[in-house]
Design an enzyme around this catalytic site. Structure first.
Site, PDB file in Angstrom:
ATOM      1  CD1 TRP A 107       2.463  -1.136  35.053  1.00 31.19           C
ATOM      2  CD2 TRP A 107       2.087   0.940  33.962  1.00 31.19           C
ATOM      3  NE1 TRP A 107       1.681  -0.292  35.304  1.00 31.19           N
ATOM      4  CE2 TRP A 107       0.937   0.661  34.517  1.00 31.19           C
ATOM      5  CE3 TRP A 107       1.602   1.885  33.305  1.00 31.19           C
ATOM      6  CZ2 TRP A 107      -0.495   1.112  34.032  1.00 31.19           C
ATOM      7  CZ3 TRP A 107       0.928   2.460  32.513  1.00 31.19           C
ATOM      8  CH2 TRP A 107      -0.490   2.010  33.009  1.00 31.19           C
ATOM      9  CG  ASP A 175       6.754   3.291  38.765  1.00 35.25           C
ATOM     10  OD1 ASP A 175       6.048   3.946  39.590  1.00 35.25           O
ATOM     11  OD2 ASP A 175       5.742   3.504  37.860  1.00 35.25           O
ATOM     12  CE  LYS A 199      -1.550   0.330  40.172  1.00 38.85           C
ATOM     13  NZ  LYS A 199      -0.530   1.026  39.598  1.00 38.85           N
TER      14      LYS A 199
HETATM   15  C1  PLP Z   1      -0.391   1.585  37.551  1.00 36.57           C
HETATM   16  C2  PLP Z   1       0.903   1.952  37.472  1.00 36.57           C
HETATM   17  C3  PLP Z   1       1.252   2.830  36.693  1.00 36.57           C
HETATM   18  C4  PLP Z   1       0.018   3.866  36.109  1.00 36.57           C
HETATM   19  O1  PLP Z   1      -0.207   4.278  36.526  1.00 36.57           O
HETATM   20  P1  PLP Z   1      -1.725   6.085  36.474  1.00 36.57           P
HETATM   21  O2  PLP Z   1      -1.731   6.683  37.725  1.00 36.57           O
HETATM   22  O3  PLP Z   1      -2.792   4.661  35.974  1.00 36.57           O
HETATM   23  O4  PLP Z   1      -0.830   6.962  35.539  1.00 36.57           O
HETATM   24  C5  PLP Z   1       2.700   3.106  36.204  1.00 36.57           C
HETATM   25  N1  PLP Z   1       3.813   2.444  36.745  1.00 36.57           N
HETATM   26  C6  PLP Z   1       3.021   1.520  37.638  1.00 36.57           C
HETATM   27  C7  PLP Z   1       4.796   0.674  38.788  1.00 36.57           C
HETATM   28  C8  PLP Z   1       2.192   0.944  37.836  1.00 36.57           C
HETATM   29  O5  PLP Z   1       1.968   0.205  38.939  1.00 36.57           O
END
Ligand code: PLP
Length: 380
Positions: A107, A175, A199
């Site tokens: 990511w 993030d 999540k």
């Molecule tokens: C799941 C995830 C994403 C992607 O998330 P989306 O909502 O599907 O765009 C990005 N960064 C991290 C750290 C993730 O766990």
């Protein structure tokens, strides 16, 4: 009713009390005679829902007054574009601004690749050399960088930052999709935090952005209106129709978390769950964690089988995932890009789920020993 233990990295388990409450409010929410899905987002019925969700998030995370909370759409992935655009975007013809990124996983790499379209990207550090199994020690950022981006918990490879880099006046942007509210986080260390909801917060469809006020209003004039933080902040996340139902469920999840004792209480539970599972992996003769102990994620725990050649291993792993699912332990396959297996232990995963997974793995291991006659070498 038979509920499974869902180890998916996202969308993931939701607390059962939340689902039950949503069910009772499905056709008549708070005496309104309608479900939350049917409400106007500008109505007096919905206003208290979004306000309550924001207030709970602020108190649980200790978000200071000079930060705005935005409920957006497009997932964490859209933030990969909105962040460089809003914080470092430039007018046509003007030179690009510098922004710093650290690549600690898949990511993080995607965020950097998208960022590079808008900024003069400085890759501060990367752990790609060892398949992202550690967190690098990055140097201090270029003082002129508009921001410094990192991925606090690396969902696919299963690592996490435990010590934040010192970035001076350069705002830290993180993030936190897979670690939000899993353990204490000092919001004031960051300029911007973002997370997809699916999540640790609720259903897919909502993205939370927590942004320091002085970082709002820097977008270049050509920025699409839906991608402007200043517009969403001015309109209190109601510029257009927000993901109303997702915001409502998030409010229920946050209420549940508050009832458990908030972040300190869930952090202790998360540490216990992770310690239990890593403890098992570190003593197993069949499975192991590929991640360096100092950097292991509390939320996402990848593991691999240690037997035989690649083909034998893949065969065993696919059998493992299938047999686990038959026992109500679902979604244990690793990410499609890295293979192996992965157990995600988000806030809503009870410790009983981890205990049951370990019991299943012990039985599997015993049976494997008899089945193949392979004498598994202890990797320790
Ligand atoms: C799941 C995830 C994403 C992607 O998330 P989306 O909502 O599907 O765009 C990005 N960064 C991290 C750290 C993730 O766990």
């Amino acid at each position: 009713m038979k509920r499974v233990y869902n180890f998916s990295a996202g969308p993931s388990m939701l607390p059962l009390p939340v689902l039950k409450q949503a069910a009772t409010e499905m056709t008549d929410a708070h005496g309104s005679g309608q479900s939350v899905m049917e409400m106007s987002h500008r109505s007096g019925d919905f206003k208290p829902i979004i306000e309550k969700t924001e207030a709970l998030l602020r108190s649980l995370m200790g978000i200071p007054k000079n930060y705005r909370v935005l409920f957006l759409q497009g997932g964490a992935s859209l933030q990969f574009s909105m962040i460089p655009l809003n914080l470092a975007g430039t007018e046509p013809g003007a030179p690009k601004k510098k922004a710093a990124y650290v690549e600690t996983g898949i990511w993080a790499k995607k965020a950097a690749e998208e960022g590079a379209k808008y900024v003069d990207l400085v890759l501060e550090a990367s752990s790609q050399d060892r398949a992202y199994t550690y967190i690098p020690r990055p140097p201090a950022p270029h003082p002129g960088a508009a921001y410094y981006h990192l991925t606090l918990n690396n969902t696919i490879v299963g690592t996490r930052w435990t010590e934040l880099p010192q970035t001076g006046a350069v705002p830290l942007v993180a993030d936190i999709s897979s670690s939000i509210l899993s353990e204490p986080l000092e919001v004031s260390r960051f300029g911007l935090l973002y997370a997809g909801a699916q999540k640790n917060l609720g259903p897919a469809g909502t993205t939370v952005v927590i942004i320091r006020e002085d970082l709002i209003g820097k977008a270049p004039s050509w920025t699409p209106v839906m991608l402007r933080y200043d517009i969403h902040a001015q309109e209190a996340s109601l510029y257009n129709t927000p993901p109303c139902y997702g915001i409502y469920i998030m409010g229920l999840v946050l209420e549940w978390l508050k009832g458990l004792g908030g972040v300190p209480a869930i952090a202790e539970l998360n540490r216990n769950k992770a310690a239990l599972f890593y403890g098992y992996l570190d003593h197993s003769r069949l499975f192991r964690s590929p991640v360096e102990p100092a950097f292991r994620s509390l939320m996402n725990i990848p593991f691999v089988a240690t037997v035989g050649d690649t083909g034998e291993r893949a065969n065993l792993e696919s059998r493992f995932v299938q047999e686990a699912a038959a026992q109500g332990l679902v979604n244990l396959a690793g990410h499609r890009l890295v293979g192996g297996m992965r157990a995600s232990l988000y806030n809503a995963m009870p410790i009983e789920g981890v205990q049951e997974l370990i019991r299943f793995m012990e039985r599997f291991e015993e049976r494997e020993k008899g089945r193949t006659g392979v004498s598994h070498t202890n990797h320790e």
